[in-house]
Design a protein around this motif. Structure first.
Motif, PDB file in Angstrom:
ATOM      1  N   ARG A  29     -14.288  12.163  38.810  1.00 52.60           N
ATOM      2  CA  ARG A  29     -13.347  11.279  38.504  1.00 52.60           C
ATOM      3  C   ARG A  29     -12.034  11.740  38.463  1.00 52.60           C
ATOM      4  N   LYS A  30     -12.244  12.722  37.061  1.00 47.38           N
ATOM      5  CA  LYS A  30     -10.967  13.260  36.967  1.00 47.38           C
ATOM      6  C   LYS A  30     -10.596  15.169  37.836  1.00 47.38           C
ATOM      7  N   GLN A  31     -11.464  15.212  39.091  1.00 48.62           N
ATOM      8  CA  GLN A  31     -11.076  16.019  40.812  1.00 48.62           C
ATOM      9  C   GLN A  31     -11.716  17.376  40.220  1.00 48.62           C
ATOM     10  N   ASP A  32     -12.129  17.571  38.774  1.00 49.84           N
ATOM     11  CA  ASP A  32     -12.868  18.866  38.245  1.00 49.84           C
ATOM     12  C   ASP A  32     -14.704  19.034  39.069  1.00 49.84           C
ATOM     13  N   TRP A  33     -13.906  19.435  40.012  1.00 48.14           N
ATOM     14  CA  TRP A  33     -15.397  19.767  40.980  1.00 48.14           C
ATOM     15  C   TRP A  33     -16.665  21.138  40.093  1.00 48.14           C
ATOM     16  N   ALA A  34     -15.572  21.872  39.470  1.00 46.77           N
ATOM     17  CA  ALA A  34     -16.528  23.037  39.858  1.00 46.77           C
ATOM     18  C   ALA A  34     -18.033  22.558  38.216  1.00 46.77           C
ATOM     19  N   ALA A  35     -17.053  21.392  37.072  1.00 45.94           N
ATOM     20  CA  ALA A  35     -17.808  21.107  35.976  1.00 45.94           C
ATOM     21  C   ALA A  35     -18.711  19.796  36.527  1.00 45.94           C
ATOM     22  N   ALA A  36     -18.087  19.535  37.633  1.00 45.18           N
ATOM     23  CA  ALA A  36     -19.066  18.127  38.330  1.00 45.18           C
ATOM     24  C   ALA A  36     -20.556  18.909  38.536  1.00 45.18           C
ATOM     25  N   ASP A  37     -20.282  20.477  39.856  1.00 43.63           N
ATOM     26  CA  ASP A  37     -21.056  20.750  40.189  1.00 43.63           C
ATOM     27  C   ASP A  37     -22.385  21.256  39.497  1.00 43.63           C
ATOM     28  N   ALA A  38     -21.243  21.966  37.984  1.00 40.99           N
ATOM     29  CA  ALA A  38     -22.702  22.425  36.801  1.00 40.99           C
ATOM     30  C   ALA A  38     -23.060  21.514  36.335  1.00 40.99           C
ATOM     31  N   LEU A  39     -22.486  19.955  36.051  1.00 44.83           N
ATOM     32  CA  LEU A  39     -22.770  19.226  35.599  1.00 44.83           C
ATOM     33  C   LEU A  39     -24.696  19.004  36.252  1.00 44.83           C
ATOM     34  N   LEU A  40     -24.137  18.873  37.543  1.00 47.13           N
ATOM     35  CA  LEU A  40     -25.361  18.202  38.593  1.00 47.13           C
ATOM     36  C   LEU A  40     -26.339  18.717  38.070  1.00 47.13           C
ATOM     37  N   GLN A  41     -25.506  20.304  37.929  1.00 48.02           N
ATOM     38  CA  GLN A  41     -27.107  21.514  38.019  1.00 48.02           C
ATOM     39  C   GLN A  41     -27.951  21.524  37.015  1.00 48.02           C
ATOM     40  N   ASP A  42     -26.725  20.548  35.078  1.00 47.64           N
ATOM     41  CA  ASP A  42     -28.293  20.795  34.424  1.00 47.64           C
ATOM     42  C   ASP A  42     -29.183  19.312  34.601  1.00 47.64           C
ATOM     43  N   ALA A  43     -28.117  18.080  35.247  1.00 47.78           N
ATOM     44  CA  ALA A  43     -29.311  16.967  35.380  1.00 47.78           C
ATOM     45  C   ALA A  43     -30.226  17.874  35.908  1.00 47.78           C
ATOM     46  N   GLN A  44     -29.919  18.485  37.247  1.00 44.10           N
ATOM     47  CA  GLN A  44     -31.852  18.794  37.721  1.00 44.10           C
ATOM     48  C   GLN A  44     -32.647  19.581  36.965  1.00 44.10           C
ATOM     49  N   ARG A  45     -31.828  21.146  35.857  1.00 49.01           N
ATOM     50  CA  ARG A  45     -32.746  21.362  35.721  1.00 49.01           C
ATOM     51  C   ARG A  45     -33.222  20.281  34.320  1.00 49.01           C
ATOM     52  N   ALA A  46     -32.626  19.402  33.668  1.00 47.12           N
ATOM     53  CA  ALA A  46     -33.295  18.584  32.950  1.00 47.12           C
ATOM     54  C   ALA A  46     -34.620  17.887  33.594  1.00 47.12           C
ATOM     55  N   ALA A  47     -34.342  17.207  34.799  1.00 43.86           N
ATOM     56  CA  ALA A  47     -35.421  16.864  35.303  1.00 43.86           C
ATOM     57  C   ALA A  47     -35.981  17.051  35.668  1.00 43.86           C
ATOM     58  N   ARG A  48     -36.415  18.787  36.707  1.00 43.06           N
ATOM     59  CA  ARG A  48     -37.560  19.550  36.676  1.00 43.06           C
ATOM     60  C   ARG A  48     -38.265  19.258  35.589  1.00 43.06           C
ATOM     61  N   GLU A  49     -37.387  19.610  34.143  1.00 42.93           N
ATOM     62  CA  GLU A  49     -38.995  19.572  33.269  1.00 42.93           C
ATOM     63  C   GLU A  49     -39.389  18.948  32.588  1.00 42.93           C
ATOM     64  N   ALA A  50     -38.512  17.626  32.753  1.00 43.76           N
ATOM     65  CA  ALA A  50     -39.349  16.475  32.767  1.00 43.76           C
ATOM     66  C   ALA A  50     -40.437  16.345  34.111  1.00 43.76           C
ATOM     67  N   HIS A  51     -40.208  16.230  34.997  1.00 40.39           N
ATOM     68  CA  HIS A  51     -41.328  16.034  36.015  1.00 40.39           C
ATOM     69  C   HIS A  51     -42.855  17.093  35.664  1.00 40.39           C
ATOM     70  N   LYS A  52     -41.860  18.135  35.478  1.00 41.22           N
ATOM     71  CA  LYS A  52     -43.650  19.370  35.138  1.00 41.22           C
ATOM     72  C   LYS A  52     -43.742  18.891  33.490  1.00 41.22           C
ATOM     73  N   ILE A  53     -43.609  17.913  33.195  1.00 41.56           N
ATOM     74  CA  ILE A  53     -44.847  17.538  31.982  1.00 41.56           C
ATOM     75  C   ILE A  53     -45.284  15.728  32.409  1.00 41.56           C
ATOM     76  N   GLN A  54     -43.979  15.425  33.766  1.00 35.21           N
ATOM     77  CA  GLN A  54     -44.976  14.915  34.015  1.00 35.21           C
ATOM     78  C   GLN A  54     -46.622  14.363  34.588  1.00 35.21           C
ATOM     79  N   THR A  55     -45.772  16.100  35.274  1.00 36.67           N
ATOM     80  CA  THR A  55     -47.273  16.741  36.249  1.00 36.67           C
ATOM     81  C   THR A  55     -48.435  16.852  35.910  1.00 36.67           C
ATOM     82  N   GLN A  56     -48.014  17.543  33.868  1.00 37.16           N
ATOM     83  CA  GLN A  56     -49.318  18.231  33.385  1.00 37.16           C
ATOM     84  C   GLN A  56     -49.877  16.926  32.783  1.00 37.16           C
TER      85      GLN A  56
END
Length: 109
Positions: A29-56
């Motif tokens: 919304r602030k048009q800070d695309w670099a920060a938005a992209d980095a945070l999306l990557q953080d979200a993906q990493r955290a979701a991946r970790e959660a998904h690993k636990i779910q798979t276990q």
């Protein structure tokens, strides 16, 4: 205690994923695309970790009901699914924010 810890880790990672996705949207919304992209990557990493636990947990259950399904486990699953959906929707919203900004620039606004 191990099961409780595992489920809490699932909730924590799912919460991190959702939070990072929502922060990414705020940055877009602030048009800070670099920060938005980095945070999306953080979200993906955290979701991946959660998904690993779910798979276990699914693997430990072996489809035989070996993992007790209690309210906290259901809560953890809800957190994970909401986080994954949130990230997908935020990614689309950020794409739209970028398109709108591009249109505004091309029309001199």
């Amino acid at each position: 205690m191990e099961m409780e810890t595992t489920v809490m880790e699932l909730i924590i990672h799912a919460g991190e994923a959702r939070s990072a996705a929502m922060q990414a949207l705020q940055e877009a919304r602030k048009q800070d695309w670099a920060a938005a992209d980095a945070l999306l990557q953080d979200a993906q990493r955290a979701a991946r970790e959660a998904h690993k636990i779910q798979t276990q947990l699914i693997g430990a259950d072996e489809g035989c009901g070996k993992v007790p399904v209690n309210l906290i486990l259901v809560h953890a699953q809800d957190h994970l699914m909401n986080a994954m959906l949130c990230r997908d929707l935020v990614e689309e919203l950020i794409y739209l924010h970028r398109e709108v900004q591009g249109l505004r620039k091309s029309h001199g606004q």
